[in-house]
Scaffold this motif. Structure first.
Motif, PDB file in Angstrom:
ATOM      1  N   ASP A 166      -3.002 -12.491   0.376  1.00  0.00           N
ATOM      2  CA  ASP A 166      -2.493 -11.200   0.845  1.00  0.00           C
ATOM      3  C   ASP A 166      -2.835 -10.180  -0.238  1.00  0.00           C
ATOM      4  O   ASP A 166      -2.041  -9.906  -1.138  1.00  0.00           O
ATOM      5  N   ASN A 177      -0.604  -6.954  -1.110  1.00  0.00           N
ATOM      6  CA  ASN A 177       0.682  -7.258  -1.733  1.00  0.00           C
ATOM      7  C   ASN A 177       0.547  -8.164  -2.961  1.00  0.00           C
ATOM      8  O   ASN A 177       1.553  -8.610  -3.523  1.00  0.00           O
ATOM      9  N   HIS A 178      -0.707  -8.466  -3.344  1.00  0.00           N
ATOM     10  CA  HIS A 178      -0.971  -9.234  -4.561  1.00  0.00           C
ATOM     11  C   HIS A 178      -0.260 -10.600  -4.528  1.00  0.00           C
ATOM     12  O   HIS A 178       0.408 -11.003  -5.486  1.00  0.00           O
TER      13      HIS A 178
END
Length: 249
Positions: free
Chosen positions: A166, A169-170
């Motif tokens: 993702d 969103n790291h």
């Protein structure tokens, strides 16, 4: 190259003999053959008395298999965690699976893998400016097909490990699924990560001792033969889109 983990040791018997174990991310691989492994495990042995060194490396699809390769060559499992700043976060299930894979010895033979790092711009037309960051679609994931060399009774002999990133969103997750044969595993990868294509559940595999890993640690850091490479089998073609961009892992 971005160093994700590193560990350096000297021989307890001769300080002139040293070793280094590293896990690195090679961002240039995004421009190589589509699907190529972007991570590598590096093992360096030095003899300062003779002024020589020996370097060996193995490209791997995910960090857990890079750590496994280093552990098989004598690295202390407790000293090769990922320590680079700014790494993406993950959940407990992923961490436990990574730990099991890193310490799995020669249990899993990688048959094939594919790393996808596409950035898609669905709203961008020929006469339009590129979309904003929030409107881009990041298709970042890696699948690995492996055979279990020591399958437990009732367990499927083929595994698929799927890392889904993702990027906005790291974060990332790593999951595994079990298959009865390679054909069914390859068929799953054609639609890897799609919501209506979940991985078949598989009971967790307990850690087991592996002679090759134990022997490597016992002989570290000087009396160890050069490492063997992971074999890969030919796979059916997987259709992927041609646009490729740095994954920035």
């Amino acid at each position: 190259m971005t160093v994700l983990a590193e560990h350096h040791i000297a021989s307890a018997h001769d300080p002139m003999l040293t070793e280094s174990f590293l896990v690195v991310h090679d961002g240039t691989m995004t421009y190589d053959i589509p699907g190529s492994n972007q991570l590598a495990a590096i093992h360096v042995r030095r003899d300062f008395r003779k002024g020589t060194f020996h370097l060996d490396y193995q490209r791997t699809p995910i960090t857990a298999f890079a750590q496994r390769w280093l552990i098989e060559r004598g690295a202390d499992p407790n000293h090769v965690p990922l320590t680079a700043p700014g790494l993406p976060t993950t959940d407990q299930v992923s961490r436990e699976l990574e730990e099991r894979l890193a310490r799995s010895g020669n249990r899993f033979e990688i048959r094939n893998s594919y790393t996808c790092d596409l950035i898609l711009d669905p709203a961008h037309g020929t006469d339009a400016y590129p979309s904003s960051f929030q409107d881009l679609v990041y298709d970042f994931n890696t699948w690995i097909i492996a055979t279990d060399q020591y399958p437990a009774p009732g367990h499927p002999p083929v595994r698929v490990f799927f890392e889904d990133v993702d990027y906005p969103n790291h974060m990332y997750t790593l999951r595994e699924g079990g298959f009865p044969d390679l054909d069914s595993a390859y068929e799953w990868t054609r639609r890897a990560g799609e919501p209506d294509n979940p991985l078949p559940p598989v009971p967790p595999i307990p850690l087991a001792p592996h002679a090759r890993s134990d022997a490597a640690r016992a002989s570290s850091p000087t009396a160890r033969a050069a490492g063997s490479s992971v074999s890969a089998a030919a796979a059916p073609p997987v259709t992927r889109r041609p646009e490729r961009h740095p994954r920035l892992w």
